[in-house]
Design a protein around this motif. Structure first.
Motif, mmCIF file in Angstrom:
data_model
loop_
_atom_site.group_PDB
_atom_site.id
_atom_site.type_symbol
_atom_site.label_atom_id
_atom_site.label_comp_id
_atom_site.label_asym_id
_atom_site.label_seq_id
_atom_site.Cartn_x
_atom_site.Cartn_y
_atom_site.Cartn_z
ATOM 1 N N GLY A 167 14.270 -0.393 3.305
ATOM 2 C CA GLY A 167 13.391 -1.547 3.338
ATOM 3 C C GLY A 167 14.112 -2.809 3.770
ATOM 4 O O GLY A 167 15.293 -2.793 4.133
ATOM 5 N N GLU A 168 13.421 -3.917 3.673
ATOM 6 C CA GLU A 168 13.935 -5.180 4.216
ATOM 7 C C GLU A 168 14.440 -6.084 3.096
ATOM 8 O O GLU A 168 15.506 -5.861 2.539
ATOM 9 C CB GLU A 168 12.832 -5.852 5.053
ATOM 10 C CG GLU A 168 13.331 -7.036 5.874
ATOM 11 C CD GLU A 168 12.186 -7.903 6.397
ATOM 12 O OE1 GLU A 168 12.371 -8.526 7.443
ATOM 13 O OE2 GLU A 168 11.126 -7.979 5.729
ATOM 14 N N LYS A 169 13.689 -7.098 2.767
ATOM 15 C CA LYS A 169 14.119 -8.178 1.874
ATOM 16 C C LYS A 169 14.546 -7.665 0.501
ATOM 17 O O LYS A 169 13.901 -6.802 -0.089
ATOM 18 C CB LYS A 169 12.973 -9.171 1.727
ATOM 19 C CG LYS A 169 13.255 -10.356 0.823
ATOM 20 C CD LYS A 169 12.016 -11.235 0.700
ATOM 21 C CE LYS A 169 12.230 -12.352 -0.299
ATOM 22 N NZ LYS A 169 10.991 -13.162 -0.490
ATOM 23 N N ALA A 170 15.635 -8.233 -0.016
ATOM 24 C CA ALA A 170 16.129 -7.871 -1.347
ATOM 25 C C ALA A 170 15.046 -8.079 -2.391
ATOM 26 O O ALA A 170 14.369 -9.110 -2.412
ATOM 27 C CB ALA A 170 17.362 -8.700 -1.694
ATOM 28 N N GLY A 171 14.871 -7.080 -3.251
ATOM 29 C CA GLY A 171 13.875 -7.150 -4.322
ATOM 30 C C GLY A 171 12.579 -6.445 -4.004
ATOM 31 O O GLY A 171 11.723 -6.306 -4.880
ATOM 32 N N THR A 172 12.419 -5.982 -2.770
ATOM 33 C CA THR A 172 11.154 -5.351 -2.390
ATOM 34 C C THR A 172 11.216 -3.835 -2.546
ATOM 35 O O THR A 172 12.258 -3.210 -2.383
ATOM 36 C CB THR A 172 10.771 -5.683 -0.934
ATOM 37 O OG1 THR A 172 11.815 -5.250 -0.050
ATOM 38 C CG2 THR A 172 10.562 -7.171 -0.758
ATOM 39 N N ILE A 173 10.066 -3.266 -2.854
ATOM 40 C CA ILE A 173 9.903 -1.815 -2.877
ATOM 41 C C ILE A 173 8.502 -1.516 -2.336
ATOM 42 O O ILE A 173 7.533 -2.197 -2.688
ATOM 43 C CB ILE A 173 10.111 -1.224 -4.291
ATOM 44 C CG1 ILE A 173 9.958 0.307 -4.271
ATOM 45 C CG2 ILE A 173 9.204 -1.873 -5.317
ATOM 46 C CD1 ILE A 173 10.386 0.976 -5.584
ATOM 47 N N GLU A 174 8.410 -0.543 -1.468
ATOM 48 C CA GLU A 174 7.171 -0.286 -0.730
ATOM 49 C C GLU A 174 6.621 1.093 -1.081
ATOM 50 O O GLU A 174 7.354 2.083 -1.060
ATOM 51 C CB GLU A 174 7.458 -0.377 0.773
ATOM 52 C CG GLU A 174 7.902 -1.777 1.179
ATOM 53 C CD GLU A 174 8.736 -1.823 2.443
ATOM 54 O OE1 GLU A 174 8.684 -2.843 3.164
ATOM 55 O OE2 GLU A 174 9.461 -0.837 2.717
ATOM 56 N N ASP A 175 5.331 1.106 -1.408
ATOM 57 C CA ASP A 175 4.688 2.372 -1.759
ATOM 58 C C ASP A 175 3.511 2.673 -0.846
ATOM 59 O O ASP A 175 2.713 3.564 -1.117
ATOM 60 C CB ASP A 175 4.234 2.379 -3.218
ATOM 61 C CG ASP A 175 3.153 1.344 -3.516
ATOM 62 O OD1 ASP A 175 2.959 0.410 -2.705
ATOM 63 O OD2 ASP A 175 2.501 1.453 -4.571
ATOM 64 N N GLU A 176 3.388 1.907 0.237
ATOM 65 C CA GLU A 176 2.257 2.088 1.136
ATOM 66 C C GLU A 176 2.723 1.887 2.568
ATOM 67 O O GLU A 176 3.446 0.936 2.870
ATOM 68 C CB GLU A 176 1.145 1.093 0.802
ATOM 69 C CG GLU A 176 -0.109 1.280 1.618
ATOM 70 C CD GLU A 176 -1.268 0.429 1.125
ATOM 71 O OE1 GLU A 176 -2.407 0.708 1.531
ATOM 72 O OE2 GLU A 176 -1.031 -0.501 0.336
ATOM 73 N N THR A 177 2.326 2.786 3.448
ATOM 74 C CA THR A 177 2.651 2.701 4.863
ATOM 75 C C THR A 177 1.357 2.755 5.680
ATOM 76 O O THR A 177 0.285 3.016 5.145
ATOM 77 C CB THR A 177 3.536 3.876 5.306
ATOM 78 O OG1 THR A 177 2.811 5.095 5.087
ATOM 79 C CG2 THR A 177 4.847 3.924 4.544
ATOM 80 N N PHE A 178 1.500 2.555 6.975
ATOM 81 C CA PHE A 178 0.410 2.913 7.866
ATOM 82 C C PHE A 178 0.172 4.415 7.797
ATOM 83 O O PHE A 178 1.084 5.187 7.461
ATOM 84 C CB PHE A 178 0.770 2.579 9.311
ATOM 85 C CG PHE A 178 0.458 1.168 9.735
ATOM 86 C CD1 PHE A 178 -0.685 0.519 9.302
ATOM 87 C CD2 PHE A 178 1.303 0.498 10.607
ATOM 88 C CE1 PHE A 178 -0.980 -0.770 9.721
ATOM 89 C CE2 PHE A 178 1.014 -0.785 11.030
ATOM 90 C CZ PHE A 178 -0.124 -1.423 10.584
ATOM 91 N N SER A 179 -1.019 4.848 8.134
ATOM 92 C CA SER A 179 -1.256 6.198 8.622
ATOM 93 C C SER A 179 -1.182 6.107 10.136
ATOM 94 O O SER A 179 -1.564 5.084 10.728
ATOM 95 C CB SER A 179 -2.620 6.720 8.174
ATOM 96 O OG SER A 179 -2.597 7.069 6.809
ATOM 97 N N ALA A 180 -0.700 7.158 10.774
ATOM 98 C CA ALA A 180 -0.368 7.037 12.192
ATOM 99 C C ALA A 180 -0.729 8.288 12.975
ATOM 100 O O ALA A 180 -0.461 9.407 12.540
ATOM 101 C CB ALA A 180 1.127 6.764 12.346
ATOM 102 N N ASP A 181 -1.340 8.063 14.130
ATOM 103 C CA ASP A 181 -1.555 9.106 15.132
ATOM 104 C C ASP A 181 -0.951 8.651 16.452
ATOM 105 O O ASP A 181 -0.823 7.439 16.709
ATOM 106 C CB ASP A 181 -3.051 9.368 15.361
ATOM 107 C CG ASP A 181 -3.687 10.197 14.262
ATOM 108 O OD1 ASP A 181 -2.948 10.779 13.450
ATOM 109 O OD2 ASP A 181 -4.933 10.249 14.222
ATOM 110 N N GLY A 182 -0.629 9.607 17.287
ATOM 111 C CA GLY A 182 -0.263 9.323 18.664
ATOM 112 C C GLY A 182 -1.344 9.874 19.578
ATOM 113 O O GLY A 182 -1.928 10.924 19.299
#
Length: 422
Positions: free
Chosen positions: A209-224
């Motif tokens: 991840g990026e900025k200190a202190g962050t935690i991510e539990d959600e992303t895009f859904s993605a197709d090509g």
């Protein structure tokens, strides 16, 4: 039980480790048909195996696909879920990763950072809001002609230093911990051949991840989406009324895409998009590749329908021209899985709090290895690594933020053990 105060640890080697790793060219290749897409990624992977073995992780090894697996043995009698920490070794092909020269800007005081090998590349304080929180920190950048590689050699270095500290501080109690370093994340193939049975972990955390202190539990859904246009090719000297160039049809399709919505440059937060990433071809045949993104998986089909209607409208202007429209699933929003295991995020948020940071739960306008790992059976949120301005010459990271990431990894391991005694 009295627990060791992890925050008293000060013998970090993460910055030195990171600066050593970024000098190894591991750029991946989105056009390659091999796996990994570039053999040079294994140069770093082999070094990681050697360093892990020197720490005492006797099972550390590199497999035929370029994955590094290793185990930190449990040092507790408690039954603790096996957790995994994961990062990727490759860097983005969007910007050169060859001959990276890392530089330390010590005791940063809010000035613009001019990169010496190309003084036109300036990391400006007023254009990088997170620099406001870096006063007094030691900022690491590249020299101005390459990316830095914090995405994700910062995560690699942080996991490696955390492994060293766990092995040298047995007073930090933890269950069995698995380490996984992957190739080709930047080209969307990072976990294509990972062996989860061999890994043997119950839950995971990517450190990407990026900025200190962050935690991510959600992303895009993605197709090509791959669109191939079949034009009508005629000798240009005799083409009047007969030739219909596939390349011009492709250009018209691009021109007819929405201008004020549904594009990366016009959307933010939870808004999705249709994005052409590549166009190639000639008169006879042309190809356009698109990525389709949204946090709501159901909207992907809606966007694909919009795109197909645009293509049909354009192609109808050219008699005899045809097209194919192929959709390939890439990854899905990991929140659909992670919401079933709230304890994973609870531990991550508590770990960040224990290192003295204000935890920030975020969504990613993108994806991580954890997106696919979650749907493969390894629920896996994404923890900060501390890097900023990824994939370009202005990429930067703070030494102190990397040390906070190392402490966060140690706390995650410790909290899982602590909670297993309740």
């Amino acid at each position: 039980m009295i627990y060791f105060d992890i925050n008293k640890i000060s013998d970090f080697q993460v910055a030195e480790r990171f600066m050593r790793y970024v000098q190894i060219d591991t750029e991946s290749d989105s056009h390659a048909t091999s796996f990994p897409s570039t053999e040079k990624q294994k140069d770093l992977s082999r070094l990681l195996v050697s360093e892990l073995q020197q720490m005492g992780l006797t099972d550390a090894h590199l497999d035929e696909y370029g994955y590094v697996y290793a185990t930190i043995p449990s040092n507790t009698d408690r039954e603790v879920p096996v957790i995994c920490f994961c990062s990727h070794v490759d860097t983005s092909p969007d910007c050169s990763g060859k001959d990276v020269k890392p530089l330390v800007h010590a005791d940063y005081q809010g000035q613009d950072i001019v990169l010496p090998d190309d003084p036109s590349v300036i990391i400006k304080y007023n254009e990088h809001p997170d620099l406001e929180h870096q006063l007094g920190h030691d900022i690491i950048t590249a020299s101005g002609t390459t990316l830095l590689g914090a995405d994700d050699k910062a995560g690699v270095a942080e996991i490696m230093d955390a492994a060293r500290l766990l092995m040298s501080h047995p007073e930090i109690k933890h269950g069995e911990i698995k380490l996984l370093f992957t190739p080709d994340e930047e080209v969307g193939q990072g976990v294509e051949y990972v062996d989860l049975k061999k890994l043997g972990a119950r839950f995971g955390y990517t450190i990407d991840g990026e900025k200190a202190g962050t935690i991510e539990d959600e992303t895009f859904s993605a197709d090509g989406v791959r669109v191939v246009i079949q034009g009508i090719s005629v000798h240009p000297g005799f083409a009047k009324g007969k030739m219909f160039s596939a390349l011009k049809v492709a250009a018209d399709i691009i021109a007819d895409l929405p201008k004020d919505k549904l594009s990366p440059e016009t959307t933010a937060e939870k808004e999705g998009f249709i994005h052409p990433t590549e166009m190639k071809g000639g008169v006879d045949k042309a190809e356009i590749n698109f990525i389709i993104r949204d946090h709501n998986t159901a909207k992907l089909a809606e966007y694909e329908d919009i795109l197909q209607r645009i293509i049909e409208h354009v192609v109808a202007r050219y008699p005899g021209v045809s097209y194919t429209f192929d959709v390939k699933e890439q990854y899905r929003n990991m929140k659909e899985v992670l919401d079933q295991y709230p304890e994973i995020m609870e531990v991550g948020l508590e770990a960040i709090k224990r290192v003295g940071l204000a935890p920030e739960r975020r969504s990613i306008r993108g994806g991580t290895d954890g997106s696919r790992l979650s749907f493969m059976g390894l629920p896996c949120p994404n923890v900060f690594a501390g890097g900023h301005a990824f994939h370009g010459k202005m990429e930067w990271i703070s030494k102190q933020d990397m040390e906070k990431a190392v402490l966060t990894i140690l706390h995650i391991a410790s909290i899982w053990e602590e909670r297993s005694g309740k």
